[in-house]
Structure formats: C-alpha cells, structure tokens
Motif scaffolding. Structure first.
Motif, PDB file in Angstrom:
ATOM      1  N   GLY A  31       0.702  -1.278   0.222  1.00 27.68           N
ATOM      2  CA  GLY A  31       0.133   0.046  -0.072  1.00 27.68           C
ATOM      3  C   GLY A  31       0.659   1.260   0.049  1.00 27.68           C
ATOM      4  O   GLY A  31       0.260   2.405   0.121  1.00 27.68           O
ATOM      5  N   THR A  32       2.065   1.194  -0.196  1.00 27.14           N
ATOM      6  CA  THR A  32       2.885   2.403  -0.114  1.00 27.14           C
ATOM      7  C   THR A  32       3.052   3.148  -1.304  1.00 27.14           C
ATOM      8  O   THR A  32       3.116   2.474  -2.360  1.00 27.14           O
ATOM      9  N   ALA A  33       2.806   4.435  -1.363  1.00 21.29           N
ATOM     10  CA  ALA A  33       2.934   5.369  -2.695  1.00 21.29           C
ATOM     11  C   ALA A  33       4.255   5.494  -3.141  1.00 21.29           C
ATOM     12  O   ALA A  33       5.233   5.766  -2.259  1.00 21.29           O
ATOM     13  N   VAL A  34       4.769   5.201  -4.116  1.00 21.84           N
ATOM     14  CA  VAL A  34       5.985   5.284  -4.851  1.00 21.84           C
ATOM     15  C   VAL A  34       6.074   6.105  -5.934  1.00 21.84           C
ATOM     16  O   VAL A  34       5.100   6.503  -6.786  1.00 21.84           O
ATOM     17  N   PRO A  35       7.470   6.685  -6.296  1.00 26.22           N
ATOM     18  CA  PRO A  35       7.458   7.503  -7.402  1.00 26.22           C
ATOM     19  C   PRO A  35       7.280   6.505  -8.766  1.00 26.22           C
ATOM     20  O   PRO A  35       7.280   5.354  -8.690  1.00 26.22           O
ATOM     21  N   SER A  36       7.195   7.178  -9.816  1.00 29.55           N
ATOM     22  CA  SER A  36       6.694   6.431 -11.070  1.00 29.55           C
ATOM     23  C   SER A  36       7.782   5.611 -11.694  1.00 29.55           C
ATOM     24  O   SER A  36       7.762   4.698 -12.333  1.00 29.55           O
ATOM     25  N   ARG A  37       9.171   6.062 -11.260  1.00 29.98           N
ATOM     26  CA  ARG A  37      10.289   5.248 -11.508  1.00 29.98           C
ATOM     27  C   ARG A  37      11.227   5.183 -10.527  1.00 29.98           C
ATOM     28  O   ARG A  37      11.408   6.355  -9.526  1.00 29.98           O
ATOM     29  N   GLY A  38      11.578   4.123  -9.942  1.00 24.47           N
ATOM     30  CA  GLY A  38      12.362   3.696  -8.752  1.00 24.47           C
ATOM     31  C   GLY A  38      12.972   2.344  -8.714  1.00 24.47           C
ATOM     32  O   GLY A  38      12.875   1.438  -9.572  1.00 24.47           O
ATOM     33  N   SER A  39      13.229   2.075  -7.489  1.00 19.66           N
ATOM     34  CA  SER A  39      13.515   0.575  -7.146  1.00 19.66           C
ATOM     35  C   SER A  39      12.975   0.056  -5.635  1.00 19.66           C
ATOM     36  O   SER A  39      12.892   1.019  -4.840  1.00 19.66           O
ATOM     37  N   LEU A  40      12.576  -1.135  -5.674  1.00 19.16           N
ATOM     38  CA  LEU A  40      12.424  -1.959  -4.480  1.00 19.16           C
ATOM     39  C   LEU A  40      13.160  -3.019  -4.334  1.00 19.16           C
ATOM     40  O   LEU A  40      14.070  -3.250  -5.131  1.00 19.16           O
ATOM     41  N   GLY A  86       6.786   3.130 -14.751  1.00 20.93           N
ATOM     42  CA  GLY A  86       5.313   3.002 -14.948  1.00 20.93           C
ATOM     43  C   GLY A  86       4.640   4.157 -15.016  1.00 20.93           C
ATOM     44  O   GLY A  86       5.192   5.250 -14.711  1.00 20.93           O
ATOM     45  N   PRO A  87       3.380   4.216 -15.522  1.00 23.52           N
ATOM     46  CA  PRO A  87       2.509   5.506 -15.741  1.00 23.52           C
ATOM     47  C   PRO A  87       2.203   5.852 -14.242  1.00 23.52           C
ATOM     48  O   PRO A  87       1.738   4.922 -13.622  1.00 23.52           O
ATOM     49  N   VAL A  88       2.149   7.320 -14.198  1.00 22.94           N
ATOM     50  CA  VAL A  88       1.471   7.757 -12.871  1.00 22.94           C
ATOM     51  C   VAL A  88      -0.038   7.133 -12.744  1.00 22.94           C
ATOM     52  O   VAL A  88      -0.856   7.231 -13.757  1.00 22.94           O
ATOM     53  N   GLY A  89      -0.411   6.629 -11.724  1.00 20.30           N
ATOM     54  CA  GLY A  89      -1.723   6.292 -11.369  1.00 20.30           C
ATOM     55  C   GLY A  89      -1.879   4.804 -11.403  1.00 20.30           C
ATOM     56  O   GLY A  89      -3.120   4.327 -11.168  1.00 20.30           O
ATOM     57  N   GLU A 101       2.094 -14.195  -0.870  1.00 25.50           N
ATOM     58  CA  GLU A 101       1.706 -12.945  -0.378  1.00 25.50           C
ATOM     59  C   GLU A 101       1.880 -11.944  -1.709  1.00 25.50           C
ATOM     60  O   GLU A 101       2.662 -12.105  -2.552  1.00 25.50           O
ATOM     61  N   THR A 102       1.118 -10.831  -1.657  1.00 24.09           N
ATOM     62  CA  THR A 102       0.938  -9.862  -2.573  1.00 24.09           C
ATOM     63  C   THR A 102       1.141  -8.481  -1.960  1.00 24.09           C
ATOM     64  O   THR A 102       0.594  -8.297  -0.870  1.00 24.09           O
ATOM     65  N   PHE A 103       1.867  -7.585  -2.777  1.00 29.15           N
ATOM     66  CA  PHE A 103       2.180  -6.242  -2.262  1.00 29.15           C
ATOM     67  C   PHE A 103       1.714  -5.329  -3.369  1.00 29.15           C
ATOM     68  O   PHE A 103       2.375  -5.284  -4.623  1.00 29.15           O
ATOM     69  N   ALA A 104       1.034  -4.303  -3.089  1.00 28.74           N
ATOM     70  CA  ALA A 104       0.400  -3.251  -4.239  1.00 28.74           C
ATOM     71  C   ALA A 104       0.989  -2.106  -3.945  1.00 28.74           C
ATOM     72  O   ALA A 104       0.995  -1.329  -2.887  1.00 28.74           O
ATOM     73  N   TYR A 105       1.588  -1.524  -5.056  1.00 29.37           N
ATOM     74  CA  TYR A 105       2.211  -0.065  -4.863  1.00 29.37           C
ATOM     75  C   TYR A 105       1.792   0.879  -5.820  1.00 29.37           C
ATOM     76  O   TYR A 105       1.438   0.537  -7.144  1.00 29.37           O
ATOM     77  N   GLN A 106       1.168   1.940  -5.602  1.00 26.91           N
ATOM     78  CA  GLN A 106       0.464   2.793  -6.486  1.00 26.91           C
ATOM     79  C   GLN A 106       1.649   3.825  -7.079  1.00 26.91           C
ATOM     80  O   GLN A 106       2.122   4.327  -6.176  1.00 26.91           O
ATOM     81  N   LEU A 107       1.667   3.944  -8.183  1.00 27.22           N
ATOM     82  CA  LEU A 107       2.564   5.228  -8.666  1.00 27.22           C
ATOM     83  C   LEU A 107       2.162   6.364  -8.973  1.00 27.22           C
ATOM     84  O   LEU A 107       0.969   6.742  -9.135  1.00 27.22           O
ATOM     85  N   VAL A 108       2.843   7.554  -8.167  1.00 28.50           N
ATOM     86  CA  VAL A 108       2.258   8.764  -7.986  1.00 28.50           C
ATOM     87  C   VAL A 108       3.246   9.858  -8.498  1.00 28.50           C
ATOM     88  O   VAL A 108       4.595   9.527  -8.707  1.00 28.50           O
ATOM     89  N   ASP A 109       2.794  11.052  -8.757  1.00 24.56           N
ATOM     90  CA  ASP A 109       3.859  12.070  -9.174  1.00 24.56           C
ATOM     91  C   ASP A 109       4.283  12.987  -8.042  1.00 24.56           C
ATOM     92  O   ASP A 109       4.979  13.876  -8.538  1.00 24.56           O
TER      93      ASP A 109
END
Length: 287
Positions: A31-40, A86-89, A101-109
């Motif tokens: 559920g963490t919001a992350v930048p549209s380009r980055g690393s996990l 990826g694209p914002v949103g 387990e699944t982990f979802a991350y929303q890409l934000v600007d």
C-alpha cells in the motif's frame, strides 16, 4: 489415545517445517505510494542456492492502465533489486511465491524524499529457536519507510557491507542483521556479542541515499535488551510519516492555560505568606 498423540505430534512437526520455509519478504510495506520510476528490494533466501540466479521467486503485474516495465538485479546472496518504471496512477503488484503474499504499490507524481533525516527509534537483540532453525540477530527499527538499508559493520578494524531490505509490518520498519531464522547470516552472532561499529545508510525509492542517525558509535548485543518475538518487539508508531521524534507545535490555548495556572499559584502562595505574617503579628500583640 496413543494414536491421537502420535497424530498430534506429526501435525506439530509438519507445521513447524512449514513455518521454517525459506524466508522471503518485500522491503516496502503493502500500500505504499512510490514514484513512477524507482527501485524496490526483495529478500529471498532461495537465491543463495543458485549462484547464477538473478530473479527471485516473484511475479509483477500491472493494473489501472498502461503496463510498466521491470528488471531484477541480484545485489546480495539473498537480495534482489527490482527496478521499475510505469505510468502515474498505475498500480504495480508484486506477488511472492514462497508465502503466497501480494504487495501493491501505487505510482504517484507527488512523491519526493523526506526532508527529515531517518533515525533509529528502537533496537534489540532477537533470539529464537525452532525445531529446524534458529535466529540470533540485531533488530533495528527506523522511523521512515525506505527501499533498503546499506549496513557497514567494522569489527577488528575490518569493514564489511551489506544491502538489505527491511522487514515491515504496518508502520514498523525493521532492519535485521545477524542470523535470520530459517535463513543465512550477515554479521556473525559471535561478533555481535563482542561488539563493533555499525553505520547505516538509507536507500530511498528514487535511489538517493542518506545516513541514518540514532545508533551508538559501538554496539553489542550484550548491552541491549533481548526478545524472541521478532517484529512484535518493535514500537507501534501512530503514523510512519509522523515519527515520535517530531516535536508538535503547542496551541496558543495551552500557553494561556499554563500562564493562568502559574499566576494563580503565585497569588495563593503570596496570600498564604501574608496570612501567616498577620497571624504572627496578632499573637505577639496579645502577649
């Protein structure tokens, strides 16, 4: 009764073996919001079985529009970096196969690195023993979400570095150094007992790095508290974005109330002293 006891023992053993599977976790909470380009970063003990493996047992899917791209790079024996764009949103979902387990991350600007330097808020000695494995590690809780932590351990004038994704649970962000339950080890437990110098650097989602404060210059597991409940010993922060170290602004009403109480107390004290002097004067006059 004998058969029931035997079946119960077999079930207990099978459950213990199931719990003792290869450890695997994401370094960033669901559920963490992350930048549209980055690393996990992903910890996957199965990578240590194959020197040539680059991808952990994980799958990435996209939803909410256009598909993004991902690439895995192995950075440690049991750690891989997931570079994405990826694209914002859009929502990027990472599925870990070991524990389903699944982990979802929303890409934000609007994401940007915090202006506040990350800090250690709690640390303890984690010890545990299972039928098939054991843990003996130093657990360090941070006050900010990070993608990973670069740890530099200096022992007997020799320094070694690791890049590790933290363990997460809600607002808890904890880095584990030492022998991991059912997994390998970074800092040997005997070195943790003797003590050494530990430096931590936070790696953020955009790849930027910043030192982490709050640790003593030298640390040893003999000098800190011990626990066997893992992440359960971490402090529960009300909000990971509002860490305990941040001083809240006082409301004007609080200061007004404080001043009023101070003046009232001073008035009562002066009145009590004047009353005492009057009583002494009257008693002397009667004499």
């Amino acid at each position: 009764m004998y058969l029931i006891g035997l079946l119960g023992s077999l079930l207990a053993v099978s459950e213990a073996r199931a719990d003792c599977g290869f450890p695997q976790w994401m370094g960033t909470a669901d559920g963490t919001a992350v930048p549209s380009r980055g690393s996990l970063y992903i910890y996957d003990e199965s990578l240590s079985l194959d020197d040539h493996a680059a991808q952990p047992r994980a799958e990435v899917t996209w939803s909410g529009g256009e598909q993004g791209s991902v690439r895995f790079t192995r950075v440690e024996d049991a750690v891989a970096r997931l570079d994405y764009e990826g694209p914002v949103g859009a929502t990027m979902t990472v599925a870990l196969r070991q524990w389903d387990e699944t982990f979802a991350y929303q890409l934000v600007d609007w994401w940007k690195p915090s202006e506040i330097q990350p800090r250690v808020v709690h640390y303890w000695h984690n010890t545990d023993e299972w039928t098939c494995s054991w843990a003996d590690s130093l657990m360090i809780q941070l006050d900010q979400r990070v993608a990973a932590v670069r740890a530099r351990w200096t022992y007997n004038q020799r320094a070694v570095e690791w890049t590790l994704p933290p363990r997460t649970q809600g607002s808890k962000v904890v880095v584990e150094l030492g022998k991991v339950n059912c997994g390998g080890a970074t800092i040997p437990p005997e070195q943790l007992v003797e003590g050494g110098e530990l430096e931590l650097v936070a790696i953020r989602f955009d790849g930027s790095q910043i030192p982490i404060t709050g640790l003593p210059k030298r640390i040893s597991t003999t000098m800190i508290g011990k626990s066997s409940v893992g992440l359960g010993s971490a402090l529960t922060l009300v909000s990971i974005d509002d860490a305990p170290r941040m001083k809240r602004r006082s409301r004007p009403g609080q200061w007004i109330g404080f001043v009023a109480l101070t003046l009232l107390g001073a008035g009562l004290l002066i009145g009590w002293r004047l009353a005492g002097r009057s009583a002494n004067g009257c008693s002397q006059a009667l004499r």
